[in-house]
Design a protein around this motif. Structure first.
Motif, short mmCIF file in Angstrom:
data_model
loop_
_atom_site.label_atom_id
_atom_site.label_comp_id
_atom_site.label_asym_id
_atom_site.label_seq_id
_atom_site.Cartn_x
_atom_site.Cartn_y
_atom_site.Cartn_z
N UNK A 137 1.73 -3.00 0.84
CA UNK A 137 0.30 -3.22 0.66
C UNK A 137 -0.23 -2.25 -0.39
N UNK A 138 -0.69 -2.80 -1.51
CA UNK A 138 -1.25 -1.95 -2.56
C UNK A 138 -2.57 -1.36 -2.11
N UNK A 139 -2.81 -0.11 -2.44
CA UNK A 139 -4.01 0.59 -2.00
C UNK A 139 -5.15 0.30 -2.98
N UNK A 140 -6.07 -0.57 -2.57
CA UNK A 140 -7.19 -0.91 -3.43
C UNK A 140 -8.17 0.24 -3.58
N UNK A 141 -8.25 1.09 -2.57
CA UNK A 141 -9.16 2.23 -2.65
C UNK A 141 -8.70 3.21 -3.72
N UNK A 142 -7.39 3.29 -3.92
CA UNK A 142 -6.84 4.16 -4.97
C UNK A 142 -6.70 3.43 -6.30
N UNK A 144 -4.80 0.94 -7.18
CA UNK A 144 -3.47 0.53 -7.60
C UNK A 144 -3.49 -0.92 -8.08
N UNK A 145 -4.46 -1.67 -7.62
CA UNK A 145 -4.68 -3.04 -8.08
C UNK A 145 -6.17 -3.32 -7.98
N UNK A 146 -6.63 -4.32 -8.73
CA UNK A 146 -8.04 -4.72 -8.65
C UNK A 146 -8.26 -5.68 -7.48
N UNK A 147 -7.34 -6.61 -7.33
CA UNK A 147 -7.44 -7.65 -6.30
C UNK A 147 -6.10 -7.76 -5.60
N UNK A 148 -6.12 -8.02 -4.30
CA UNK A 148 -4.88 -8.15 -3.55
C UNK A 148 -4.93 -9.38 -2.65
N UNK A 149 -3.79 -10.05 -2.54
CA UNK A 149 -3.61 -11.12 -1.56
C UNK A 149 -2.91 -10.48 -0.37
N UNK A 150 -3.57 -10.47 0.78
CA UNK A 150 -3.02 -9.77 1.94
C UNK A 150 -2.88 -10.71 3.14
N UNK A 151 -1.89 -10.40 3.96
CA UNK A 151 -1.66 -11.18 5.17
C UNK A 151 -2.20 -10.48 6.41
N UNK A 152 -3.16 -9.62 6.18
CA UNK A 152 -3.82 -8.92 7.28
C UNK A 152 -5.25 -8.61 6.84
N UNK A 153 -6.17 -8.66 7.77
CA UNK A 153 -7.56 -8.39 7.43
C UNK A 153 -7.75 -6.92 7.11
N UNK A 155 -9.37 -3.29 6.84
CA UNK A 155 -10.27 -2.59 7.74
C UNK A 155 -11.23 -1.66 7.00
N UNK A 156 -10.94 -1.38 5.74
CA UNK A 156 -11.77 -0.44 5.00
C UNK A 156 -13.11 -1.08 4.64
N UNK A 157 -14.20 -0.37 4.91
CA UNK A 157 -15.53 -0.90 4.65
C UNK A 157 -15.81 -1.02 3.16
N UNK A 268 -4.62 -15.03 5.93
CA UNK A 268 -4.52 -14.73 4.50
C UNK A 268 -5.90 -14.37 3.96
N UNK A 269 -5.96 -13.23 3.26
CA UNK A 269 -7.22 -12.69 2.75
C UNK A 269 -7.10 -12.35 1.27
N UNK A 270 -8.17 -12.55 0.54
CA UNK A 270 -8.29 -12.05 -0.83
C UNK A 270 -9.25 -10.87 -0.78
N UNK A 271 -8.84 -9.74 -1.32
CA UNK A 271 -9.64 -8.52 -1.19
C UNK A 271 -9.76 -7.80 -2.53
N UNK A 272 -10.85 -7.07 -2.69
CA UNK A 272 -11.01 -6.19 -3.84
C UNK A 272 -12.02 -5.11 -3.48
#
Length: 317
Positions: A137-142, A144-153, A155-157, A268-272
């Motif tokens: 899981x790439x750390x979006x807070x750091x 490491x990526x702008x957008x991530x496709x994740x298989x888990x929701x 939790x970071x606000x 499946x979630x798209x996050x940024x």
């Protein structure tokens, strides 16, 4: 300790840490070996510590160096994010431009995202896309990526997240394998077949184990931790394995087995990061991923025949 230490010193430090030598770091960074050596020496002087010791196999990091690695990598991610943001400013005839970095698992990145990225690039040819394919899981807070496709929701606000649906997994085999070895009718029948599975346990494996008692390493005739390798083995007719139902729909040679006995669904979630919400480059990429993955998970209906390519199943339910 010197308070103002340039990023280039940490960059060379990371290069040596990863490559194990000054020459390897120089090649990776595109600079000269003496430059890397000067940077590492300057960083050691500024911090007042020893970062590497010489050995027969190259430069070995000290405990201090290993402790600094995560912090230096965070700086690296931030610097890369800053560069992506800087190159995205301004417009060329009103076109969206710049670089967007997308992280996804290996299977999603190889099997699902290419046509989505192709449509995104057709719509926005000035946009550049970086794909990071990893099951970590790439750390979006750091950044490491702008957008991530994740298989888990997430939790970071601080993250913007959009649920696109559930990707279903099931047992599949190639028709040729079933012709040669027969078709299992119930889960207990798998014991007589070549089952493809993992080598080392993971979070997914532990979840699958709850739904499949006896689904463990000792039961597998073929073991690999690469999801792509498992999929390739299934397609080659080597044995029976778990793969995404959506991928099996695309291959007439693949047959789904015992769908009522086993079905596992991955949220499946798209996050940024929320700071990128108003970034045009990230917004169009985010929307393209949402639309593309929704179409993959829930294909549009054609005529009266139902959804495109519904997974084929044996009459072994």
């Amino acid at each position: 300790m010197t308070s103002n230490i340039g990023w280039e010193l940490y960059r060379s430090f990371l290069g040596v840490l990863r490559e194990g030598s000054l020459s390897g770091a120089a090649r990776a960074l595109g600079v000269t070996q003496p430059t890397v050596g000067r940077h590492v020496a300057a960083l050691e002087t500024a911090l007042g510590v020893v970062l590497f010791t010489r050995s027969q196999v190259g430069l070995m990091p000290t405990e201090v160096a290993l402790a600094l690695q995560g912090h230096a990598e965070a700086m690296e991610s931030t610097a890369a994010s800053l560069e992506r943001a800087a190159t995205s400013q301004g417009e060329e005839g009103g076109k969206i431009r710049g670089v967007v970095r997308i992280s996804a698992s290996e299977v999603i990145g190889v099997e699902v995202l290419p046509p989505i990225v192709a449509r995104l690039r057709e719509a926005h040819p000035a946009l550049k896309v970086e794909l990071v394919l990893t099951n970590r899981v790439q750390d979006l807070l750091r950044r490491e990526a702008d957008i991530a496709v994740r298989m888990v929701r997430p939790k970071q606000e601080q993250l913007v997240a959009r649920r696109v649906g559930q990707i279903e997994l099931g047992f599949h085999a190639q028709k040729g394998y079933l012709t040669r070895h027969g078709t299992p009718r119930k889960l207990e029948d798998l014991a007589a077949h070549a089952v493809i599975g993992y080598d080392q346990p993971s979070a997914f494996v532990r979840n699958a184990g709850k739904a499949l008692p006896g689904y463990g390493r000792d039961a597998f005739s073929l073991r690999t931790d690469s999801d792509l390798a498992q999929l390739a083995l299934i397609r080659a007719g080597v044995g029976i394995g778990i793969c995404q139902v959506g991928l099996a729909r695309r291959d007439a040679a693949l047959v789904r087995l015992m769908p009522r006995a086993f079905s596992m669904k991955l949220e499946t979630w798209i996050t940024m990061h929320e700071d990128l919400r108003n970034s045009p480059r990230c917004r169009v990429a985010f929307d393209a991923l949402v639309a593309g993955l929704q179409a993959y998970i829930d294909p549009p209906v054609q005529g009266t025949k139902g959804k495109i390519g519904r997974a084929r199943t044996q009459a072994s339910e």
